[in-house]
Design a protein around this motif. Sequence first.
Motif, PDB file in Angstrom:
ATOM      1  N   UNK A   4       3.150  27.146 -47.740  1.00 36.80           N
ATOM      2  CA  UNK A   4       3.199  26.589 -46.378  1.00 36.80           C
ATOM      3  C   UNK A   4       4.493  25.791 -46.175  1.00 36.80           C
ATOM      4  N   UNK A   5       4.806  24.949 -47.155  1.00 39.34           N
ATOM      5  CA  UNK A   5       6.011  24.116 -47.020  1.00 39.34           C
ATOM      6  C   UNK A   5       7.280  24.974 -47.006  1.00 39.34           C
ATOM      7  N   UNK A  38       3.327  17.387 -45.626  1.00 38.49           N
ATOM      8  CA  UNK A  38       3.261  18.788 -45.185  1.00 38.49           C
ATOM      9  C   UNK A  38       3.093  18.868 -43.668  1.00 38.49           C
ATOM     10  N   UNK A  39       2.217  18.025 -43.142  1.00 39.19           N
ATOM     11  CA  UNK A  39       1.968  18.081 -41.699  1.00 39.19           C
ATOM     12  C   UNK A  39       3.031  17.279 -40.938  1.00 39.19           C
ATOM     13  N   UNK A  50       3.217  28.263 -57.869  1.00 42.27           N
ATOM     14  CA  UNK A  50       4.246  27.686 -57.017  1.00 42.27           C
ATOM     15  C   UNK A  50       5.499  28.572 -57.004  1.00 42.27           C
ATOM     16  N   UNK A  51       5.827  29.135 -58.149  1.00 44.44           N
ATOM     17  CA  UNK A  51       6.981  30.034 -58.238  1.00 44.44           C
ATOM     18  C   UNK A  51       6.749  31.283 -57.375  1.00 44.44           C
ATOM     19  N   UNK A  63       5.692  16.222 -56.455  1.00 40.87           N
ATOM     20  CA  UNK A  63       6.549  15.684 -55.382  1.00 40.87           C
ATOM     21  C   UNK A  63       7.096  16.838 -54.528  1.00 40.87           C
ATOM     22  N   UNK A  64       7.512  17.897 -55.203  1.00 44.34           N
ATOM     23  CA  UNK A  64       8.049  19.038 -54.456  1.00 44.34           C
ATOM     24  C   UNK A  64       6.982  19.663 -53.557  1.00 44.34           C
ATOM     25  N   UNK A  65       5.738  19.718 -54.044  1.00 43.79           N
ATOM     26  CA  UNK A  65       4.687  20.426 -53.302  1.00 43.79           C
ATOM     27  C   UNK A  65       4.055  19.530 -52.227  1.00 43.79           C
TER      28      UNK A  65
END
Length: 429
Positions: A49-50, A96-97, A337-338, A425-427
Motif C-alpha cells: 500500500x505504501x 500510512x493514512x 515486504x520484498x 519503520x519503513x513499513x
Amino acid sequence: MSRTNLSRRGFTGSLLAATALSACAVQPEAPAKARVVVIGGGFGGTTAAKFLRLEDPGIAVTLVEPKSAFSTCPGSNYVIGGLSKMSDITHGYAALTGVHGVRHVREMAVAVDPVAKTVRTSGGQTLAYDRLVMSPGIDLRWGAIAGYDEAASARMPHAWQAGPQTELLRRQLEAMPDGGVVALAIPGMPYRCPPGPYERISMIANYLKTAKPRSKILALDAKDAFSKQPLFQDGWAALYPGLIEWVPLGKDGKVVEVVSGEMTLVSDFGQRHKVAVANVIPPQFAGKIARDAGLADQAGWCPVDPFTFESRQAKNIHVIGDASIAGAMPKSGFAASSQAKFVARAIAAAINGRPAEAPVFANTCYSLVGPDYGISVADIYRSTPQGIVAVQGAGGVSPRTPADAAAFRHLEAMYTHGWYASATKEIWG
Ligand SMILES: Cc1cc2nc3c(=O)[nH]c(=O)nc-3n(C[C@H](O)[C@H](O)[C@H](O)COP(=O)(O)OP(=O)(O)OC[C@H]3O[C@@H](n4cnc5c(N)ncnc54)[C@H](O)[C@@H]3O)c2cc1C
C-alpha cells in the motif's frame, strides 16, 4: 496471466472503469488513475500500500485490514522470552493514512469477485478495484493435529500469530513451577518463518536458565532438519547445556494428537508426553479470504506467476507474502515486504504504460540464540519461468567458527534489532 498482460493494453479497459468508479479516490478534485485494493495490513500488504503511493500518488489505494494496530511476529519470541513487551512490537497505521494517503477500511474482506473486480467487506461495503493485492498471511489448520482446535489453543497456545496468544504463552511460562517441562510441537514444511520455532526454543531457554533452572524444553519436530540447524545447536550447547532436547521426525518427534485437558502430546508412534506448558504450532495454509476466492491449490497455498506474483487462478489479483507459493523464498516478513515493493512497482509501471522490470528479491532472517548472540541467513532471488530461485553465491549463513566468536555473535544480535527497527519503520513508520 502472463507478464505481457501487465502492459498498458491490459489496463486500458480498467482505467476507463476507474474513472467512472472512483469512490475510493483520496484526491477528490482529481479522479484517480486507477484503484488498487490491498487486503491485509501486515508485512506484505502494508508495504504494498505504501509503495504504490510512493510509486504513483495518482493511484487510489485502499487497505482492508480490521486491526487498528499490527503486532509483528518478528520480535514476538522476545516477548515470550521476557526480553520485550507487546508495545515494542505493535505498530499503527497513522503514517500510512496520514502521510501516504492510503484509505484504511477497518473491516474484514469477506468475499472477492474476480469477474466484477470487487471486494466485499464485513461492514457491507463493496470496493471496486483495477488491481487487487492480497497479503492475508496464514491460517492455522485446526484439526490437522487431532484434538488441536481453537479451544485447545487457549490451553496450549500456538503463538504463531502475534497478539493475545503471544501474551498467553508468556504468562504460562511465568506461572509454571520450576522443574516443569515446556514442550513445542513443530510442523513440517512449508510454514511461516522456518527458523522461528528454533529462535523460540532459544528465547524460552534463556528465560528458564535463570528463572526456572530445573526446567527443560522438549522440542518435538515433524522434520529431520531445520533452518540454520548447526548454528542453533552450537548456540544451545554453549548457552543452555542440557536444557533442550530436540526430537526429530526420525526419532518419533511428530506430534499427531493433543489432549489439551491433560496437557498431553501424543507422537506418531503413540508416545505420550505430559508437560507443564505446550506450545503447539500446527500446520498452516493461506489466509481464508485467499482460499475462499479460489486462489489456493489443493495444498492450501496460492500459485502465482513468478514474474508478477499475479495469481495463476485469477487475473488482476496479486498474492504476496506467506499465502503465496514463492519458490525458493521462505515465508518471512522480509520476503513479503520484498515481494510487495516489486509488485507495487510493477502495478504502477503497468498503470503508467511502462514495461515491467525484471524482478530481484531479497531475504535475510536474523535469529537470536541468546540476548547477545545473533545468527543470520541471507539470500537473493530471481524469477525464472520454472519459479523463483536463489542466486547461487549471492547469499550465505553466519560462519560456525568466526575468528572472534563472541564479538561476531554480539554484532549479529545488534543487526537483528537493527533490521527490526529499520523494517518496521519503513513499513509502518
Ligand atoms: C515467531 C515468529 C517469528 C518470526 N520472525 C521473523 C523474522 O525475524 N523475520 C522475518 O522476516 N519474518 C519473521 N516471521 C515471519 C513473518 O511474521 C511472516 O512471514 C509475515 O508476517 C508474512 O507477511 P504477510 O503479509 O504474508 O502476513 P501478515 O504479516 O501476517 O499479515 C496478514 C494480515 O492480513 C490480515 N487479514 C487476514 N485476512 C484478512 C481479511 N479477510 N480481510 C482483511 N485483512 C485480513 C490480518 O489481520 C493480518 O494483519 C516470524 C514469524 C513467527 C511466527
